[in-house]
Design a protein around this motif. Structure first.
Motif, mmCIF file in Angstrom:
data_model
loop_
_atom_site.group_PDB
_atom_site.id
_atom_site.type_symbol
_atom_site.label_atom_id
_atom_site.label_comp_id
_atom_site.label_asym_id
_atom_site.label_seq_id
_atom_site.Cartn_x
_atom_site.Cartn_y
_atom_site.Cartn_z
ATOM 1 N N ALA A 174 59.133 39.955 36.285
ATOM 2 C CA ALA A 174 58.575 39.017 37.255
ATOM 3 C C ALA A 174 57.259 39.543 37.821
ATOM 4 C CB ALA A 174 59.579 38.755 38.371
ATOM 5 N N HIS A 175 57.177 40.853 38.079
ATOM 6 C CA HIS A 175 55.926 41.433 38.585
ATOM 7 C C HIS A 175 54.800 41.265 37.568
ATOM 8 C CE1 HIS A 175 58.454 44.330 41.286
ATOM 9 N NE2 HIS A 175 58.395 43.111 41.769
ATOM 10 N N ALA A 176 55.127 41.460 36.280
ATOM 11 C CA ALA A 176 54.109 41.284 35.240
ATOM 12 C C ALA A 176 53.639 39.834 35.182
ATOM 13 C CB ALA A 176 54.661 41.718 33.887
ATOM 14 N N ALA A 177 54.577 38.894 35.329
ATOM 15 C CA ALA A 177 54.205 37.478 35.314
ATOM 16 C C ALA A 177 53.292 37.147 36.485
ATOM 17 C CB ALA A 177 55.460 36.605 35.350
ATOM 18 N N LEU A 178 53.568 37.709 37.646
ATOM 19 C CA LEU A 178 52.710 37.463 38.802
ATOM 20 C C LEU A 178 51.309 38.016 38.561
ATOM 21 C CD1 LEU A 178 55.131 38.165 41.777
ATOM 22 C CD2 LEU A 178 54.272 35.953 40.997
ATOM 23 N N PHE A 179 51.219 39.192 37.959
ATOM 24 C CA PHE A 179 49.905 39.744 37.626
ATOM 25 C C PHE A 179 49.133 38.804 36.708
ATOM 26 C CE2 PHE A 179 47.570 41.924 34.218
ATOM 27 C CZ PHE A 179 46.484 42.403 34.945
ATOM 28 N N LEU A 180 49.811 38.315 35.669
ATOM 29 C CA LEU A 180 49.137 37.430 34.721
ATOM 30 C C LEU A 180 48.758 36.100 35.362
ATOM 31 C CD1 LEU A 180 51.273 38.130 31.544
ATOM 32 C CD2 LEU A 180 48.939 38.922 32.004
ATOM 33 N N ALA A 181 49.549 35.639 36.315
ATOM 34 C CA ALA A 181 49.224 34.387 36.993
ATOM 35 C C ALA A 181 48.061 34.552 37.956
ATOM 36 C CB ALA A 181 50.449 33.873 37.748
ATOM 37 N N GLN A 182 47.952 35.704 38.578
ATOM 38 C CA GLN A 182 46.978 35.880 39.657
ATOM 39 C C GLN A 182 45.632 36.416 39.187
ATOM 40 O OE1 GLN A 182 49.624 38.372 41.975
ATOM 41 N NE2 GLN A 182 49.940 36.759 43.488
ATOM 42 N N ASN A 183 45.606 37.141 38.076
ATOM 43 C CA ASN A 183 44.349 37.739 37.623
ATOM 44 C C ASN A 183 43.600 36.750 36.739
ATOM 45 O OD1 ASN A 183 42.309 39.262 36.235
ATOM 46 N ND2 ASN A 183 43.378 41.113 36.876
ATOM 47 N N ASP A 184 42.504 36.190 37.267
ATOM 48 C CA ASP A 184 41.787 35.111 36.600
ATOM 49 C C ASP A 184 40.920 35.566 35.426
ATOM 50 O OD1 ASP A 184 41.132 33.363 39.732
ATOM 51 O OD2 ASP A 184 42.850 33.270 38.381
ATOM 52 N N TYR A 185 40.925 36.876 35.118
ATOM 53 C CA TYR A 185 40.084 37.354 34.027
ATOM 54 C C TYR A 185 40.900 37.977 32.899
ATOM 55 C CZ TYR A 185 35.543 38.653 32.088
ATOM 56 O OH TYR A 185 34.416 38.746 31.297
ATOM 57 N N VAL A 186 42.147 37.559 32.785
ATOM 58 C CA VAL A 186 42.998 38.048 31.699
ATOM 59 C C VAL A 186 43.499 36.859 30.898
ATOM 60 C CG1 VAL A 186 45.104 39.293 31.074
ATOM 61 C CG2 VAL A 186 43.750 40.051 33.038
ATOM 62 N N THR A 187 43.178 36.842 29.607
ATOM 63 C CA THR A 187 43.707 35.805 28.720
ATOM 64 C C THR A 187 43.856 36.377 27.319
ATOM 65 O OG1 THR A 187 43.541 33.463 28.124
ATOM 66 C CG2 THR A 187 41.527 34.767 27.941
ATOM 67 N N GLY A 188 44.837 35.861 26.574
ATOM 68 C CA GLY A 188 45.086 36.341 25.232
ATOM 69 C C GLY A 188 45.739 37.713 25.184
ATOM 70 N N ALA A 189 46.270 38.169 26.306
ATOM 71 C CA ALA A 189 46.841 39.512 26.386
ATOM 72 C C ALA A 189 48.345 39.487 26.149
ATOM 73 C CB ALA A 189 46.549 40.132 27.752
ATOM 74 N N THR A 190 48.862 40.600 25.659
ATOM 75 C CA THR A 190 50.305 40.819 25.554
ATOM 76 C C THR A 190 50.653 42.035 26.388
ATOM 77 O OG1 THR A 190 50.471 39.870 23.334
ATOM 78 C CG2 THR A 190 52.217 41.369 24.017
#
Length: 262
Positions: free
Chosen positions: A230-246
């Protein structure tokens, strides 16, 4: 992205890891559409818990292996919400089938739920995300992209024996993540999470000694907790400069030849 006042759809959000993802988003400020297939009472319990956090929450049933029911899921969503900011593709099957015994039906079932469904959900979610014209950015930008998060697993990264249809579907989901990130940017960001030994697989007993032994095989020498994902999902939702990452949330399992299955 500032998550306060946003709306998230979490597939498979009634139980297990999906439930943790849904409630993590609710705690961060998201209203929720909780998808389930058969776990109606568990979905409503998760929705009630989200409401205690002050969030709007609705449940919706669908068999995601049926494209027609995916359309019905979004009809139910539209009846409750007027915007969609986040889609979490968490629902999946996890079937162990010996290579020689896998049938065309086994293959099709894995691809339909674990790969085709996230693709169709992403298509339909993207149209709704692009309809939100004034989404605030987390650092004061005029608008932030919508977010899609796909849940894969180690069978899609390593060549696990006994999981060929499942593993191919989850490997395909990782490539779909990369393709979607290119196709849908800059309006929408798409990323993936690969959990490791977070929860015992469905239908396994989860014997404490055996489970701890599995955790002892990864570099961090312990099993994880759904909250880590869940913490990782929140990071991915909130950081507007991350895409295409695993993002691997696996205690270092991906560093091992063949993972724990090798």
């Amino acid at each position: 992205m500032n998550l306060e006042g946003t709306v998230a759809m979490v597939t498979g959000g009634a139980v297990r890891l999906g439930r943790a993802l849904a409630l993590g988003l609710a705690e961060a400020g998201c209203d929720l559409c909780i998808h389930y297939r058969t776990s109606a009472s568990a979905a409503e319990a998760t929705a009630r818990e989200a409401r205690t956090l002050g969030r709007r929450s609705a449940t919706a049933a669908a068999d995601l292996s049926d494209p027609g029911q995916i359309d019905q899921l979004f009809e139910a969503f539209d009846a409750n919400f007027d915007r969609l900011d986040i889609l979490v593709n968490s629902a999946a099957s996890f079937e162990r089938i010996p290579f020689e015994e896998a049938t065309p039906a086994d293959w099709d079932a894995a691809q339909a739920l674990n790969l085709r469904a996230p693709f169709l959900l992403t298509q339909r979610a993207a149209a709704r995300m692009r309809a939100v014209a004034d989404r605030p950015g987390s650092l004061g930008e005029p608008r932030a992209p919508g977010v899609i998060i796909n849940l894969s697993d180690m069978a899609g990264v390593a060549a696990w024996k006994g999981f060929t249809p499942h593993g191919v579907s989850k490997a395909g989901l990782l490539h779909l993540t990369a393709l979607s990130a290119r196709e849908l940017g800059p309006d929408i960001r798409v990323n993936a999470i690969v959990p490791g030994p977070i929860l015992p697989p469905p239908r396994e007993t989860g014997d404490e000694t055996d489970w701890r032994r599995k955790g002892g095989r990864v570099p961090l020498r312990r099993t994880g907790d759904p909250e880590y994902v869940a913490h990782a999902a929140l990071f991915l939702a909130q950081n507007d400069y991350v895409t295409g990452a695993t993002v691997h949330v696996d205690g270092g399992e991906h560093l091992l030849p063949g993972g724990r299955n090798g």
